[in-house]
Design a protein around this motif. Structure first.
Motif, PDB file in Angstrom:
ATOM      1  N   VAL A  35       0.854  -1.168   0.000  1.00  0.00           N
ATOM      2  CA  VAL A  35       0.000   0.000   0.000  1.00  0.00           C
ATOM      3  C   VAL A  35       0.892   1.219   0.000  1.00  0.00           C
ATOM      4  O   VAL A  35       1.916   1.236   0.678  1.00  0.00           O
ATOM      5  N   GLY A  36       0.494   2.240  -0.774  1.00  0.00           N
ATOM      6  CA  GLY A  36       1.218   3.497  -0.740  1.00  0.00           C
ATOM      7  C   GLY A  36       2.208   3.659  -1.850  1.00  0.00           C
ATOM      8  O   GLY A  36       3.010   4.565  -1.838  1.00  0.00           O
ATOM      9  N   GLY A  37       2.210   2.808  -2.860  1.00  0.00           N
ATOM     10  CA  GLY A  37       3.102   2.966  -4.009  1.00  0.00           C
ATOM     11  C   GLY A  37       4.054   1.811  -4.122  1.00  0.00           C
ATOM     12  O   GLY A  37       4.589   1.315  -3.126  1.00  0.00           O
ATOM     13  N   PRO A  38       4.305   1.323  -5.333  1.00  0.00           N
ATOM     14  CA  PRO A  38       5.143   0.139  -5.511  1.00  0.00           C
ATOM     15  C   PRO A  38       6.601   0.408  -5.224  1.00  0.00           C
ATOM     16  O   PRO A  38       7.127   1.460  -5.521  1.00  0.00           O
ATOM     17  N   ARG A 395       0.771  -3.078 -10.618  1.00  0.00           N
ATOM     18  CA  ARG A 395      -0.601  -2.646 -10.857  1.00  0.00           C
ATOM     19  C   ARG A 395      -1.125  -2.035  -9.566  1.00  0.00           C
ATOM     20  O   ARG A 395      -1.103  -2.676  -8.508  1.00  0.00           O
ATOM     21  N   THR A 396      -1.576  -0.789  -9.639  1.00  0.00           N
ATOM     22  CA  THR A 396      -2.055  -0.077  -8.462  1.00  0.00           C
ATOM     23  C   THR A 396      -3.532   0.212  -8.626  1.00  0.00           C
ATOM     24  O   THR A 396      -3.963   0.754  -9.640  1.00  0.00           O
ATOM     25  N   ILE A 397      -4.307  -0.156  -7.610  1.00  0.00           N
ATOM     26  CA  ILE A 397      -5.752   0.062  -7.647  1.00  0.00           C
ATOM     27  C   ILE A 397      -6.077   1.365  -6.903  1.00  0.00           C
ATOM     28  O   ILE A 397      -5.203   1.960  -6.276  1.00  0.00           O
ATOM     29  N   PRO A 398      -7.328   1.836  -6.977  1.00  0.00           N
ATOM     30  CA  PRO A 398      -7.636   3.172  -6.460  1.00  0.00           C
ATOM     31  C   PRO A 398      -7.292   3.426  -5.004  1.00  0.00           C
ATOM     32  O   PRO A 398      -7.001   4.564  -4.642  1.00  0.00           O
ATOM     33  N   ASP A 399      -7.317   2.414  -4.150  1.00  0.00           N
ATOM     34  CA  ASP A 399      -6.998   2.671  -2.742  1.00  0.00           C
ATOM     35  C   ASP A 399      -5.500   2.696  -2.476  1.00  0.00           C
ATOM     36  O   ASP A 399      -5.072   2.807  -1.328  1.00  0.00           O
ATOM     37  N   GLY A 400      -4.670   2.612  -3.524  1.00  0.00           N
ATOM     38  CA  GLY A 400      -3.222   2.658  -3.362  1.00  0.00           C
ATOM     39  C   GLY A 400      -2.574   1.302  -3.188  1.00  0.00           C
ATOM     40  O   GLY A 400      -1.346   1.203  -3.171  1.00  0.00           O
TER      41      GLY A 400
END
Length: 768
Positions: A35-38, A395-400
């Motif tokens: 969460v918060g960016g790859p 792959r990042t979804i809307p909640d981060g």
């Protein structure tokens, strides 16, 4: 800084070539989830984090002339010193006490540095390990400024500024007492020079145009091959074998390359940035670093010398590059930049590594749980095909929340990503290629708006109903042909259209689906009309919100009476009462009769005459009330064969009649000693005098705002009055104003009121 991708977190700067991999991949989530960016990492041992570019302030420096680098060190000649930095650009030492250090030359191994001493007429030899001057060689000429080193021989460009006594000479440094051998003289200033592969090039930087002389050299012998004319020479350099000369000059955005054998132009470097200020070949001759005055393009450009292709660029916000100060140390470029008198050493790491780029083409939209394809290509700045390369994808979804994926290119760098987005929303794909020993890494992103899947929702029931009787509607929620795994809550509204309500929306209690996705809506309409029931599911992260509606026509025998009392309604004055008999659905057919009674101030009801309606069942009548306060009319219709009897109340308020006092005077400008004469009357809302003997109070208000209560006056029987008063003596030059205010307290029928008239005291000579 370099225009290169910024890899997230501390991702390892490592890359792998994967043999036999396919170029079309289905993305499957790897173990990394966050969460918060790859923050991606390659498999295997992590490589150390790559060094960053740097800009280091050169303290106590008012001028910089040249740079040289070898043996892991960088040297900068400044006003009275040579500054020493390590391979990271960190300043480590300073050699002071030098008489105007200018041009620098360094041995390939970096053990000896040679410095032209402008104010000393000599060349200093420095042991770079001790930073001590081990020899000072007098050249017999003034103002040496430029140096070039080839083997054991140093070439010197000398000449004081615009003296006309400049030239070039050479010394054999291997000799204990080197002999000065002149190459050329009578130059306007000190020529810049470069030597490599048995070729010497020199040209004056202060002339317009400038002539570059090209020589063949053998030991101390220099034989001129010919000349090249350039507009304004800024810097020049030779490739390691001396076969190519590159000259940079002001006024052009290009650096031009010449064949030193034919003296013909063979290539141009640049064309999109500002004028070149410095040029330098890499030690292997494969790359050319060119500095530019910053315009719209980057400050530093790295070219592949064979193709002329730009393989890397760098920019800085700290100033412009100082003329002729570019030098290379391995793959790094060092140069000096200046802004507002402050000088800094700019270190560009891995400058000669070609950049890479990833381009992505994503679809305009997608649907949750449906495969989508993102195509792309990895390209290398030097134009070569990258071969089969492993890419990292997140792959990042809307909640981060993100997951780590992977993909592999084909030999030409193309690839296709096929993914099944797990939910709806803005889905971002980040593709990374890690740096290698030969290329910078790169990254690209693409965002795809993914819509929720279509859920099915039905609602059905009877098409007709009756007010007061319960309706039962039913429906089913389906998700891709299946019932939801958990009970789902549905919102329910009803919208009513009839003669009283025009699309009024009411929220009904929510309903919940059962194990089959089915649900039931129960409602009892309280009036007739057109009813539209709507059920809505809010949806979830995968499925979009669906709605379904069903319309019911509800009949009713109800009737209604409504109306209004005209405003304002005054006591003792006729006012209008109007209304109508209506149905929920359809139009009332008249004429018909309604019964009317009246209550005032909540008192006893008084029966009024019946009223006959018009053809549309509208009615109206006039009424007069002798008391103030709330008035309520009860209107009853007996009904007919199709609609029930009904009663309605029409309410209003009866007020006292408004009144006014009109006060006038035949002369409102008075001399001191004259009386104020006032005529007036008390009137009603129609402007008619109100008959009766009414007591009025009188006030006189002076020019200073002071008030005096005067004797009152009683009207005549017709409501009129006369009044006289003597004004106090005043300074007439100021035209003082007096106001007479008459007040009446009113009666049970009439409101209280006040009226005024104004007088002015004027001097005798006033033409008023």
């Amino acid at each position: 800084m370099l225009h290169r991708p910024s890899f997230v977190g501390t991702r390892a700067a490592l890359s792998r070539r994967v043999a036999g991999a396919t170029a079309v991949v289905t993305l499957v989530a790897a173990a990394a989830v966050g969460v918060g960016g790859p923050a991606l990492a390659t498999a295997g041992a992590a490589a150390p984090t790559a060094a960053a570019d740097s800009v280091t302030r050169l303290p106590d420096v008012t001028a910089v002339f040249d740079t040289a680098a070898a043996g892991g060190r960088v040297f900068v000649s400044a006003t009275d010193r040579v500054i020493v930095a390590d391979s990271t650009g960190t300043i480590t030492d300073t050699v002071k006490g030098l008489a105007g250090p200018r041009g620098l030359a360094i041995t390939p191994g970096g053990d000896r540095l040679y410095v032209a001493l402008y104010d000393g007429g000599a060349v200093a030899e420095i042991d770079t390990s001790t930073r001590e001057v081990v020899r000072r060689i007098d050249i017999g000429q003034r103002c040496p400024q430029h140096l070039a080193l080839s083997g054991s021989r140093v070439w010197v460009g000398y000449g004081c500024e615009r003296s006309g006594a400049g030239g070039a000479l050479t010394l054999d440094l291997a000799a204990a007492s080197p002999t000065v051998v002149s190459i050329t003289d009578n130059k306007f200033g000190a020529p810049a020079l470069a030597v490599a592969g048995g070729v010497l090039a020199l040209g004056e930087t202060e002339l317009h145009p400038s002539t570059v002389h090209v020589y063949s050299v053998d030991g101390q012998q220099a034989t001129e091959r010919g000349t090249i004319e350039v507009p304004v020479l800024g810097d020049l350099t030779l490739n390691p074998d001396g076969s190519v000369l590159v000259a940079a000059w002001g006024g052009r955005s290009e650096a031009l390359a010449y064949d030193t054998a034919t003296l013909a132009e063979v290539r141009r470097y640049g064309g999109s940035s500002g004028s070149p200020t410095a040029v330098a070949f890499s030690p292997d001759g494969r790359h050319l670093a060119a500095g530019h005055y910053v315009g719209e393009g980057p400050a530093l450009m790295i070219y592949d010398t064979a193709s002329g292709r730009v393989i890397n660029t760098a920019s800085t916000e700290f100033g412009q590059m100082v003329l002729g100060t570019a030098t290379l140390l391995g793959r790094d470029v060092f140069t000096v930049i200046e802004r507002e008198g402050a000088f800094r050493l700019w270190h560009v790491v891995d400058a000669t590594l070609p950049t890479s780029a990833i381009t992505l083409t994503a679809p305009d939209s997608g649907i949750a749980l449906d495969p989508l394809r993102v195509t792309g290509r990895l390209t290398l700045a030097d134009g070569t095909d990258p071969g089969v390369q492993e890419l990292q994808v997140s792959r990042t979804i809307p909640d981060g929340t993100w997951v780590t994926l992977s993909a592999t290119t084909s030999a030409d760098g193309t690839f296709t990503l096929t993914d099944v987005p797990p939910l709806s929303g803005q889905i971002r794909y980040d593709v990374y290629w890690n740096p290698t020993g030969d290329y910078h890494g790169s990254t690209a992103s693409a965002t795809v708006p993914v819509a929720g899947r279509a859920a099915t929702l039905t609602l059905g029931g009877p098409g007709n109903g009756r007010d007061g009787r319960q309706l039962s509607l039913s429906g089913v929620l389906g998700l891709d042909g299946r019932a939801p795994t958990q009970p789902q809550t549905l919102a329910v509204t009803r919208t009513i259209w009839n003669n009283r309500l025009d699309g009024a929306i009411e929220q009904l209690p929510n309903v919940t689906t059962d194990s089959l996705g089915a649900f039931t809506v129960l409602d009892t309409p309280s009036q007739g009309g057109r009813y539209v029931y709507t059920v809505t599911w809010h949806g979830d992260s995968v499925y979009a919100s669906p709605s379904a509606s069903h319309e019911v026509t509800v009949s009713s025998t109800d009737s209604h009476v409504a109306g209004q009392v005209a405003e304002p309604a005054y006591i003792g004055v006729p006012f209008r009462v109007s209304g109508a008999v209506t149905y929920d659905v359809g139009a009332c057919q008249g004429p018909t009769v309604v019964h009317v009674s009246r209550r005032v101030n909540g008192g006893a009801a008084s029966r009024l005459p019946d009223v006959t309606t018009d053809a549309s069942c509208g009615f109206g009548f006039d009424d007069t009330v002798s008391r103030t306060g709330p008035v309520a009319y009860t209107v009853t219709w007996d009904g007919d064969a199709t609609h029930r009897r009904t009663t309605g109340t029409i309410s209003g308020t009866v007020q006292k009649q408004p009144t006014y006092i009109e006060a006038t005077s035949p002369d409102r400008t008075l001399l001191n000693g004259q009386q104020a004469v006032i005529e007036g009357r008390v009137t009603d809302l129609n402007g008619e005098s109100i008959s009766g003997r009414w007591k009025l109070t009188v006030r006189r208000i002076g020019p200073d705002g002071s008030e005096v209560t005067l004797p009152g006056v009683t009207t005549a029987a017709d409501g009129t009055f006369s009044y006289r008063d003597s004004l106090p003596t005043m300074d007439a030059s100021t035209y003082p104003q007096f106001q007479y205010e008459f007040s009446w307290s009113g009666t049970a029928t009439y409101r209280a009121t006040t009226g005024s008239v104004f007088f002015y005291v004027v001097p005798p000579d006033c033409d008023c």
